[in-house]
Design a protein around this motif. Structure first.
Motif, PDB file in Angstrom:
ATOM      1  N   ILE A 141       0.843  -1.200   0.000  1.00  0.00           N
ATOM      2  CA  ILE A 141       0.000   0.000   0.000  1.00  0.00           C
ATOM      3  C   ILE A 141       0.875   1.246   0.000  1.00  0.00           C
ATOM      4  O   ILE A 141       0.622   2.205  -0.756  1.00  0.00           O
ATOM      5  N   PHE A 142       1.922   1.231   0.799  1.00  0.00           N
ATOM      6  CA  PHE A 142       2.868   2.359   0.834  1.00  0.00           C
ATOM      7  C   PHE A 142       3.496   2.559  -0.543  1.00  0.00           C
ATOM      8  O   PHE A 142       3.631   3.690  -1.023  1.00  0.00           O
ATOM      9  N   VAL A 143       3.863   1.471  -1.193  1.00  0.00           N
ATOM     10  CA  VAL A 143       4.514   1.559  -2.507  1.00  0.00           C
ATOM     11  C   VAL A 143       3.553   2.070  -3.561  1.00  0.00           C
ATOM     12  O   VAL A 143       3.955   2.799  -4.484  1.00  0.00           O
ATOM     13  N   TRP A 144       2.276   1.733  -3.446  1.00  0.00           N
ATOM     14  CA  TRP A 144       1.289   2.267  -4.373  1.00  0.00           C
ATOM     15  C   TRP A 144       1.050   3.758  -4.119  1.00  0.00           C
ATOM     16  O   TRP A 144       1.005   4.563  -5.048  1.00  0.00           O
ATOM     17  N   VAL A 145       0.890   4.118  -2.864  1.00  0.00           N
ATOM     18  CA  VAL A 145       0.444   5.467  -2.523  1.00  0.00           C
ATOM     19  C   VAL A 145       1.529   6.512  -2.748  1.00  0.00           C
ATOM     20  O   VAL A 145       1.319   7.514  -3.439  1.00  0.00           O
ATOM     21  N   VAL A 146       2.697   6.309  -2.158  1.00  0.00           N
ATOM     22  CA  VAL A 146       3.718   7.362  -2.146  1.00  0.00           C
ATOM     23  C   VAL A 146       4.277   7.655  -3.538  1.00  0.00           C
ATOM     24  O   VAL A 146       4.257   8.809  -3.985  1.00  0.00           O
ATOM     25  N   PRO A 147       4.778   6.667  -4.283  1.00  0.00           N
ATOM     26  CA  PRO A 147       5.294   6.996  -5.621  1.00  0.00           C
ATOM     27  C   PRO A 147       4.227   7.558  -6.551  1.00  0.00           C
ATOM     28  O   PRO A 147       4.507   8.489  -7.324  1.00  0.00           O
ATOM     29  N   SER A 148       3.004   7.017  -6.489  1.00  0.00           N
ATOM     30  CA  SER A 148       1.941   7.523  -7.364  1.00  0.00           C
ATOM     31  C   SER A 148       1.653   8.988  -7.085  1.00  0.00           C
ATOM     32  O   SER A 148       1.514   9.806  -8.008  1.00  0.00           O
ATOM     33  N   SER A 149       1.568   9.347  -5.808  1.00  0.00           N
ATOM     34  CA  SER A 149       1.301  10.738  -5.437  1.00  0.00           C
ATOM     35  C   SER A 149       2.434  11.649  -5.879  1.00  0.00           C
ATOM     36  O   SER A 149       2.204  12.723  -6.461  1.00  0.00           O
ATOM     37  N   ILE A 150       3.670  11.226  -5.633  1.00  0.00           N
ATOM     38  CA  ILE A 150       4.824  12.052  -5.990  1.00  0.00           C
ATOM     39  C   ILE A 150       4.914  12.239  -7.495  1.00  0.00           C
ATOM     40  O   ILE A 150       5.179  13.349  -7.995  1.00  0.00           O
ATOM     41  N   VAL A 151       4.675  11.184  -8.250  1.00  0.00           N
ATOM     42  CA  VAL A 151       4.750  11.278  -9.714  1.00  0.00           C
ATOM     43  C   VAL A 151       3.689  12.231 -10.255  1.00  0.00           C
ATOM     44  O   VAL A 151       3.976  13.088 -11.112  1.00  0.00           O
ATOM     45  N   LEU A 152       2.461  12.129  -9.764  1.00  0.00           N
ATOM     46  CA  LEU A 152       1.392  13.001 -10.261  1.00  0.00           C
ATOM     47  C   LEU A 152       1.644  14.462  -9.903  1.00  0.00           C
ATOM     48  O   LEU A 152       1.437  15.357 -10.727  1.00  0.00           O
ATOM     49  N   VAL A 153       2.081  14.709  -8.679  1.00  0.00           N
ATOM     50  CA  VAL A 153       2.398  16.086  -8.282  1.00  0.00           C
ATOM     51  C   VAL A 153       3.556  16.614  -9.111  1.00  0.00           C
ATOM     52  O   VAL A 153       3.552  17.769  -9.567  1.00  0.00           O
ATOM     53  N   GLY A 154       4.550  15.777  -9.371  1.00  0.00           N
ATOM     54  CA  GLY A 154       5.674  16.186 -10.207  1.00  0.00           C
ATOM     55  C   GLY A 154       5.256  16.494 -11.627  1.00  0.00           C
ATOM     56  O   GLY A 154       5.721  17.479 -12.229  1.00  0.00           O
ATOM     57  N   LEU A 155       4.377  15.667 -12.197  1.00  0.00           N
ATOM     58  CA  LEU A 155       3.899  15.910 -13.557  1.00  0.00           C
ATOM     59  C   LEU A 155       3.114  17.218 -13.636  1.00  0.00           C
ATOM     60  O   LEU A 155       3.241  17.972 -14.622  1.00  0.00           O
ATOM     61  N   LEU A 156       2.305  17.498 -12.617  1.00  0.00           N
ATOM     62  CA  LEU A 156       1.569  18.763 -12.605  1.00  0.00           C
ATOM     63  C   LEU A 156       2.537  19.945 -12.540  1.00  0.00           C
ATOM     64  O   LEU A 156       2.347  20.951 -13.243  1.00  0.00           O
ATOM     65  N   SER A 157       3.579  19.834 -11.729  1.00  0.00           N
ATOM     66  CA  SER A 157       4.564  20.909 -11.625  1.00  0.00           C
ATOM     67  C   SER A 157       5.268  21.129 -12.956  1.00  0.00           C
ATOM     68  O   SER A 157       5.493  22.281 -13.378  1.00  0.00           O
ATOM     69  N   LEU A 158       5.612  20.040 -13.655  1.00  0.00           N
ATOM     70  CA  LEU A 158       6.248  20.164 -14.971  1.00  0.00           C
ATOM     71  C   LEU A 158       5.310  20.822 -15.969  1.00  0.00           C
ATOM     72  O   LEU A 158       5.723  21.672 -16.774  1.00  0.00           O
ATOM     73  N   LEU A 159       4.027  20.435 -15.918  1.00  0.00           N
ATOM     74  CA  LEU A 159       3.050  21.036 -16.830  1.00  0.00           C
ATOM     75  C   LEU A 159       2.931  22.536 -16.596  1.00  0.00           C
ATOM     76  O   LEU A 159       2.906  23.329 -17.545  1.00  0.00           O
ATOM     77  N   LEU A 160       2.878  22.940 -15.334  1.00  0.00           N
ATOM     78  CA  LEU A 160       2.731  24.361 -15.015  1.00  0.00           C
ATOM     79  C   LEU A 160       3.974  25.165 -15.369  1.00  0.00           C
ATOM     80  O   LEU A 160       3.883  26.354 -15.687  1.00  0.00           O
ATOM     81  N   THR A 161       5.131  24.511 -15.341  1.00  0.00           N
ATOM     82  CA  THR A 161       6.387  25.238 -15.518  1.00  0.00           C
ATOM     83  C   THR A 161       6.849  25.289 -16.970  1.00  0.00           C
ATOM     84  O   THR A 161       7.341  26.318 -17.431  1.00  0.00           O
ATOM     85  N   PHE A 162       6.656  24.189 -17.711  1.00  0.00           N
ATOM     86  CA  PHE A 162       7.329  24.077 -19.003  1.00  0.00           C
ATOM     87  C   PHE A 162       6.398  24.004 -20.215  1.00  0.00           C
ATOM     88  O   PHE A 162       6.872  23.862 -21.340  1.00  0.00           O
ATOM     89  N   THR A 163       5.097  24.073 -20.029  1.00  0.00           N
ATOM     90  CA  THR A 163       4.187  23.991 -21.172  1.00  0.00           C
ATOM     91  C   THR A 163       3.459  25.317 -21.389  1.00  0.00           C
ATOM     92  O   THR A 163       3.351  26.132 -20.475  1.00  0.00           O
ATOM     93  N   SER A 164       2.973  25.501 -22.612  1.00  0.00           N
ATOM     94  CA  SER A 164       2.220  26.726 -22.916  1.00  0.00           C
ATOM     95  C   SER A 164       0.933  26.781 -22.105  1.00  0.00           C
ATOM     96  O   SER A 164       0.522  27.859 -21.660  1.00  0.00           O
ATOM     97  N   LEU A 165       0.311  25.628 -21.888  1.00  0.00           N
ATOM     98  CA  LEU A 165      -0.892  25.597 -21.058  1.00  0.00           C
ATOM     99  C   LEU A 165      -0.574  26.050 -19.642  1.00  0.00           C
ATOM    100  O   LEU A 165      -1.325  26.827 -19.040  1.00  0.00           O
TER     101      LEU A 165
END
Length: 319
Positions: free
Chosen positions: A159-183
């Motif tokens: 459960i820890f392995v599902w929760v923590v990496p999934s959350s970190i990856v999604l938050v990281g992807l959102l940060s990349l989208l906000l920082t490096f894309t035109s959107l």
């Protein structure tokens, strides 16, 4: 982890196993709070709405994953994957049918907040009817619990392995989208000045629609992951909305880096600090919900901007 009540006059010390267990829980719960809170922060920054129906987006995602796991017998990754579009669609429908018409009538922020309460209540009691019809109260999303690491006091499950990496990856992807894309640049421009964004020709309505889709989708995934961690019922999102808001307040309600830091601080307070208060001073665990309240009050009194300003470069100059 809920140690029993202490014998009056005796204050046992915290064992290493208890402390490590509370820190593991802090990381796990903090990751979930971060995933939930960045969506709430995004709504407040871009749409200028403290969305109390965010709780039901979380619950809707949890129930989507629950139904998929129970009746389709699908693997966890599919349950998570379907929770994203389900809650994203719900958020988009709320925007199109409620929030956008009110905004076009130039409704005040107070009216929009009340509308978000109304939307949340409608969805919540629809989920109550659904849960009652199919006996889906206090159900756990079907995922076998296995221990992956058992090293003395440190014990990690799948459960820890599902929760923590999934959350970190999604938050990281959102940060990349906000920082490096035109959107992302358009969303930051809208967050900074809506009138100027319209003047320079940004597709404001499209940007707001995409914002709601992202907010709903991330809340839905967070709800699905929360259902892996604990049980699912129609109040699950509402019961965790307070610590999520506390994390957003610690982030200044605009800073994504600050919100992430705030999420882990709230989780640390609810778990490790609460454990220490229980063991050292005999404070009952029933006072745990007061910790996010206390954090919100202290931040608003002492530093209303929270952690805003931290990680400015990471957010492209926005905090």
């Amino acid at each position: 982890m809920r140690p029993g009540r202490n014998t009056p006059g005796l204050r046992p010390s915290v064992t290493l196993a208890q402390l490590i267990d509370s820190l593991v829980t802090t990381v796990q719960v903090g990751s979930l709070y971060a995933l939930m809170a960045v969506g709430l922060t995004l709504t407040m920054a871009v749409v200028k709405l403290p969305n109390f129906a965010h709780a039901e987006l979380i619950t809707f995602g949890a129930y989507t994953a629950l139904v998929v796991s129970l009746f389709v017998n699908a693997p966890p990754i599919l349950a998570i994957g379907l929770a994203f579009p389900a809650s994203a669609l719900l958020a988009w429908l709320a925007q199109r049918t409620v929030y956008r018409p009110l905004q076009r009538q130039q409704a005040s922020t107070y009216v929009l907040i009340l509308a978000s309460f109304a939307v949340g209540l409608i969805v919540r009691y629809a989920l109550f009817l659904f849960a009652d019809r199919f006996d889906l109260f206090d159900k756990r999303i079907q995922i076998p619990l296995t221990v992956l690491l058992d090293f003395g006091a440190l014990r990690l499950t799948n459960i820890f392995v599902w929760v923590v990496p999934s959350s970190i990856v999604l938050v990281g992807l959102l940060s990349l989208l906000l920082t490096f894309t035109s959107l992302g640049r358009q969303m930051r421009a809208l967050a900074d000045n809506e009138m100027m964004a319209r003047v320079i020709g940004l597709p404001v309505d499209r940007v707001v629609d995409v914002t709601w889709l992202l907010v709903g989708g991330m809340a839905g995934v967070a709800g699905a992951l929360w259902g892996f961690y604990t049980f699912v019922d129609p109040l699950v999102g509402w019961l965790i909305l307070l610590p999520v808001f506390a994390a957003a307040v610690l982030g200044g309600m605009r800073s994504f880096v600050g919100t992430i830091i705030g999420a882990y601080i709230v989780a640390f307070g609810e778990n490790t600090i609460m454990l220490l208060l229980n063991q050292w001073f005999g404070l009952d665990f029933s006072f745990k919900p007061a910790i996010p309240f206390l954090m919100i009050i202290l931040v608003l009194l002492i530093r209303p901007q929270g952690f805003a300003g931290l990680g400015r470069a990471a957010e492209g100059g926005k905090a």
